[in-house]
Motif scaffolding. Structure first.
Motif, PDB file in Angstrom:
ATOM      1  N   TRP A  44      42.587  37.369  56.119  1.00 58.43           N
ATOM      2  CA  TRP A  44      42.919  37.355  54.691  1.00 58.43           C
ATOM      3  C   TRP A  44      41.725  36.873  53.878  1.00 58.43           C
ATOM      4  O   TRP A  44      41.416  37.428  52.831  1.00 58.43           O
ATOM      5  CB  TRP A  44      44.136  36.482  54.415  1.00 58.43           C
ATOM      6  CG  TRP A  44      45.435  37.108  54.797  1.00 58.43           C
ATOM      7  CD1 TRP A  44      46.332  36.651  55.710  1.00 58.43           C
ATOM      8  CD2 TRP A  44      46.005  38.317  54.273  1.00 58.43           C
ATOM      9  NE1 TRP A  44      47.417  37.498  55.783  1.00 58.43           N
ATOM     10  CE2 TRP A  44      47.237  38.525  54.908  1.00 58.43           C
ATOM     11  CE3 TRP A  44      45.577  39.246  53.316  1.00 58.43           C
ATOM     12  CZ2 TRP A  44      48.054  39.615  54.630  1.00 58.43           C
ATOM     13  CZ3 TRP A  44      46.390  40.340  53.030  1.00 58.43           C
ATOM     14  CH2 TRP A  44      47.615  40.515  53.687  1.00 58.43           C
ATOM     15  N   LEU A  48      40.291  38.747  50.457  1.00 56.00           N
ATOM     16  CA  LEU A  48      40.781  38.165  49.208  1.00 56.00           C
ATOM     17  C   LEU A  48      39.743  37.230  48.611  1.00 56.00           C
ATOM     18  O   LEU A  48      38.956  36.608  49.337  1.00 56.00           O
ATOM     19  CB  LEU A  48      42.069  37.370  49.452  1.00 56.00           C
ATOM     20  CG  LEU A  48      43.268  38.120  50.023  1.00 56.00           C
ATOM     21  CD1 LEU A  48      44.388  37.128  50.376  1.00 56.00           C
ATOM     22  CD2 LEU A  48      43.760  39.179  49.054  1.00 56.00           C
ATOM     23  N   THR A  49      39.771  37.092  47.286  1.00 61.08           N
ATOM     24  CA  THR A  49      38.963  36.061  46.641  1.00 61.08           C
ATOM     25  C   THR A  49      39.603  34.706  46.940  1.00 61.08           C
ATOM     26  O   THR A  49      40.749  34.633  47.405  1.00 61.08           O
ATOM     27  CB  THR A  49      38.906  36.263  45.111  1.00 61.08           C
ATOM     28  OG1 THR A  49      40.214  36.042  44.568  1.00 61.08           O
ATOM     29  CG2 THR A  49      38.396  37.657  44.745  1.00 61.08           C
ATOM     30  N   GLN A  52      42.815  34.473  44.927  1.00 62.14           N
ATOM     31  CA  GLN A  52      43.870  35.303  45.508  1.00 62.14           C
ATOM     32  C   GLN A  52      44.428  34.663  46.769  1.00 62.14           C
ATOM     33  O   GLN A  52      45.641  34.642  46.979  1.00 62.14           O
ATOM     34  CB  GLN A  52      43.333  36.704  45.825  1.00 62.14           C
ATOM     35  CG  GLN A  52      43.088  37.549  44.607  1.00 62.14           C
ATOM     36  CD  GLN A  52      42.372  38.844  44.955  1.00 62.14           C
ATOM     37  OE1 GLN A  52      41.546  38.902  45.875  1.00 62.14           O
ATOM     38  NE2 GLN A  52      42.690  39.896  44.213  1.00 62.14           N
ATOM     39  N   PHE A  53      43.555  34.142  47.616  1.00 63.84           N
ATOM     40  CA  PHE A  53      44.004  33.497  48.850  1.00 63.84           C
ATOM     41  C   PHE A  53      44.902  32.307  48.529  1.00 63.84           C
ATOM     42  O   PHE A  53      45.955  32.128  49.143  1.00 63.84           O
ATOM     43  CB  PHE A  53      42.814  33.051  49.705  1.00 63.84           C
ATOM     44  CG  PHE A  53      43.218  32.499  51.041  1.00 63.84           C
ATOM     45  CD1 PHE A  53      43.412  33.346  52.122  1.00 63.84           C
ATOM     46  CD2 PHE A  53      43.420  31.141  51.223  1.00 63.84           C
ATOM     47  CE1 PHE A  53      43.810  32.839  53.365  1.00 63.84           C
ATOM     48  CE2 PHE A  53      43.821  30.625  52.450  1.00 63.84           C
ATOM     49  CZ  PHE A  53      44.016  31.482  53.524  1.00 63.84           C
ATOM     50  N   GLY A  82      47.076  41.867  47.832  1.00 65.71           N
ATOM     51  CA  GLY A  82      46.807  41.652  49.246  1.00 65.71           C
ATOM     52  C   GLY A  82      46.884  42.910  50.087  1.00 65.71           C
ATOM     53  O   GLY A  82      46.040  43.151  50.937  1.00 65.71           O
ATOM     54  N   GLY A 133      52.804  38.080  50.755  1.00 59.41           N
ATOM     55  CA  GLY A 133      52.008  37.372  49.762  1.00 59.41           C
ATOM     56  C   GLY A 133      52.857  36.851  48.613  1.00 59.41           C
ATOM     57  O   GLY A 133      53.652  37.581  48.035  1.00 59.41           O
TER      58      GLY A 133
END
Length: 162
Positions: A44, A48-49, A52-53, A82, A133
């Motif tokens: 992940w 993802l940024t 976002q994570f 995601g 997510g």
């Protein structure tokens, strides 16, 4: 029986009466038939940024009014950031004034819900049905026709114009 004994007994009786309802409420879930995907945290993190994570994988919350999607009102579809599953149509978006993108209904079967007690009082959180997510929370103060407000973290979405 002294006052302290009475208070202890009252507390125990109250817990016995309330605990089953709390446990049941905490296990309330809606489940879709979408095929699930699973990734490790490392996988992940590669796609993802950091923001976002934090939201999608750690159930974080972005600051209000921080997402450009809050004021996005073009026609299109909002996808999970995601896994790209379509979650909301622009036709269900409305300005809730909360600072987060808000919708009155998701695409049927594309989100799953469960009870959240992180702020002591129960809330209903919702997640992407495919990758799990975290997206946000749903409240019963939205517009018709559903009366619901799906309050979404903008960082957890991507908008695809029609």
């Amino acid at each position: 029986m002294n006052r302290r004994g009475f208070l202890r007994l009252s507390l125990v009786a109250g817990l016995i009466l309330v605990a089953p309802r709390l446990l049941k409420a905490g296990s309330e879930r809606s489940v879709s038939m979408i095929e699930k995907i699973e990734k490790t945290d490392a996988e992940w993190r590669n796609i993802l940024t950091d923001a976002q994570f934090d939201v999608l994988r750690n159930e974080g919350t972005e600051p209000p009014f921080s997402s450009d999607l809050n004021k996005q009102y073009g026609k299109g579809v909002y996808h999970c950031a995601g896994c790209d599953l379509e979650l909301f149509s622009s036709e269900t978006k409305f300005d809730s004034g909360t600072g987060w993108p808000s919708f009155y209904a998701p695409i049927e079967g594309h989100v799953e819900t469960r009870r959240d007690f992180k702020l002591i009082l129960p809330r209903t959180e919702y997640h992407c049905a495919r990758c799990g997510g975290h997206q946000g929370h749903v409240f019963k103060d939205g517009p018709e026709p559903t009366g619901l407000r799906y309050c979404n973290n903008g960082v957890a979405l991507k908008f695809i114009a029609a």
